[in-house]
Design a protein around this motif. Structure first.
Motif, mmCIF file in Angstrom:
data_model
loop_
_atom_site.group_PDB
_atom_site.id
_atom_site.type_symbol
_atom_site.label_atom_id
_atom_site.label_comp_id
_atom_site.label_asym_id
_atom_site.label_seq_id
_atom_site.Cartn_x
_atom_site.Cartn_y
_atom_site.Cartn_z
ATOM 1 N N LEU A 7 3.752 -9.115 2.198
ATOM 2 C CA LEU A 7 2.684 -8.128 2.356
ATOM 3 C C LEU A 7 3.100 -7.035 3.321
ATOM 4 O O LEU A 7 2.824 -5.845 3.087
ATOM 5 C CB LEU A 7 1.420 -8.822 2.854
ATOM 6 N N THR A 52 3.500 -10.182 -6.174
ATOM 7 C CA THR A 52 4.212 -10.926 -5.138
ATOM 8 C C THR A 52 3.689 -12.348 -4.979
ATOM 9 O O THR A 52 4.473 -13.302 -4.942
ATOM 10 C CB THR A 52 4.107 -10.190 -3.788
ATOM 11 N N LEU A 86 -2.066 -3.693 -1.816
ATOM 12 C CA LEU A 86 -2.745 -4.988 -1.795
ATOM 13 C C LEU A 86 -2.862 -5.575 -3.200
ATOM 14 O O LEU A 86 -2.672 -6.780 -3.400
ATOM 15 C CB LEU A 86 -4.132 -4.842 -1.167
ATOM 16 N N PHE A 98 0.504 -6.814 -4.284
ATOM 17 C CA PHE A 98 0.826 -8.077 -3.621
ATOM 18 C C PHE A 98 0.132 -9.240 -4.321
ATOM 19 O O PHE A 98 0.743 -10.285 -4.564
ATOM 20 C CB PHE A 98 0.397 -8.020 -2.151
#
Length: 277
Positions: free
Chosen positions: A116, A147, A140, A143
Motif C-alpha cells: 500500500l 495487490t 486504494l 491495492f
C-alpha cells in the motif's frame, strides 16, 4: 473472535517491525521502477485517467514485490518449532486453527503495508505533475483489487508449505513458480501465466485499463484455455475470488490436519487423566 484478533494483532506488530520486510520490498520495488521500460507507468501520456495510471503501477509492483512477502513468511510457523515454543502455544485455551488464522491475517496485513505504501508513494509522485486527486482513490482501489489478492495467495502457501518441505526448499520452489506461473514468455512451456490463477492481477488490471492492457495470454495459449476467458468485469471478479480461494486452500488443509491430530490424541489424554484420578 477475541483470541483471533489478538493473535492477528500480535502477528501484524511483529512482522511490521521487521526491517527485512521493508528493505526487501523497497529494493524490489525500486528495481521495478528503474527497469520498467516503455510499457511502464512512467511512459503514460498526460491526460491518462487516474484509474489506468494506478492500475499500471499496481501491476508493476506486483511483478516482484510478492517475492519478498513469500520469503519473509516462509519461516513463520517453522520458527515456532525450532524455538520449541509450539507445545507452549498449543497449551493455550484457543484452538490451533484460531492461531493459524490469526497468523495468516496478521501476515497479510503486515505484507500489505509496504504494498500500500508503494502505491501511495507512486500516487504522490504522479500527483506532482498530473494534479489529479483521484490518483489516491484509485491507489486504494488498485491495492484492493490487484495487490491484496496476490498477497493473500502468497501468504497462505508461505505459511503452510514450509512445514512440509522446509523453508529453504520452499523459497527455491516459490521463486521458480513465480517466474513460471506469472511471467513465462509465450510458446516456451505450458504455464499458468495469463490465467485466472495468476496472482500478479493481470486480469483485474486489464479490466481497469478498459481491456486494453498488457498481453494476458502469455504462456502456452493452448493449455488450460478454460482458465483464459476474455477479460471483463466478471472475469476480473472471478480472478480475484479464485486467487484468494487458492490462498485459503493450504490453510484449510492444515486446519483439517490439526483437527484430526487433536482428535487422535484426545483419547490418550483422557485415558491418562482417568488413570490419575
Amino acid at each position: 473472535m477475541t483470541a483471533l484478533l489478538a493473535v492477528a494483532r500480535y502477528e501484524l506488530r511483529m512482522q511490521a517491525r521487521k526491517r527485512s520486510l521493508w528493505i526487501s520490498a523497497a529494493l524490489l520495488g525500486g528495481v521495478l521502477v528503474l527497469l520498467q521500460g516503455d510499457r511502464g507507468p512512467r511512459s503514460l501520456p498526460a491526460g491518462t485517467p487516474p484509474r489506468e495510471v494506478m492500475a499500471t503501477w499496481a501491476l508493476l509492483f506486483s511483478i516482484l514485490m510478492p517475492l519478498a512477502y513469500g520469503m519473509l513468511l516462509a519461516d513463520r510457523l517453522v520458527r515456532d518449532r525450532k524455538l520449541r515454543v509450539e507445545p507452549l502455544l498449543e497449551s493455550l485455551p484457543h484452538a490451533p486453527v484460531t492461531r493459524l488464522a490469526g497468523k495468516y491475517l496478521g501476515g497479510i496485513a503486515a505484507c500489505g503495508l509496504p504494498g500500500l505504501a508503494a502505491l501511495l508513494v507512486a500516487a504522490t509522485v504522479e500527483f506532482t505533475y498530473r494534479h489529479d486527486p483521484g490518483l489516491f482513490i484509485w491507489a486504494l482501489v488498485a491495492f484492493a483489487l490487484v495487490t491484496f489478492p496476490g498477497i493473500a495467495m502468497v501468504a497462505g502457501f508461505a505459511l503452510v508449505c514450509p512445514i512440509i518441505v522446509s523453508a529453504p526448499l520452499f523459497r527455491v520452489l516459490f521463486v521458480g513458480y513465480w517466474f513460471w506461473g506469472n511471467m513465462l514468455a509465450p510458446g516456451l512451456l505450458p504455464s499458468l501465466t495469463g490465467t485466472l490463477l495468476t496472482p500478479i492481477g493481470d486480469y483485474t488490471v486489464t479490466w481497469l485499463l478498459g481491456n486494453n492492457g498488457p498481453a494476458l495470454f502469455a504462456g502456452n495459449p493452448g493449455w488450460l484455455t478454460f482458465l483464459r476467458p476474455d477479460p471483463s468485469g466478471a472475469t476480473a471478479a472471478a480472478s480475484v475470488a479464485v486467487i484468494i480461494l487458492c490462498g485459503l486452500i493450504p490453510l484449510a488443509v492444515a486446519a483439517l490436519a490439526s483437527h484430526r491430530q487433536a482428535r487422535a490424541t484426545w483419547p490418550a489424554h483422557e485415558a491418562r487423566s482417568t488413570a490419575t484420578v
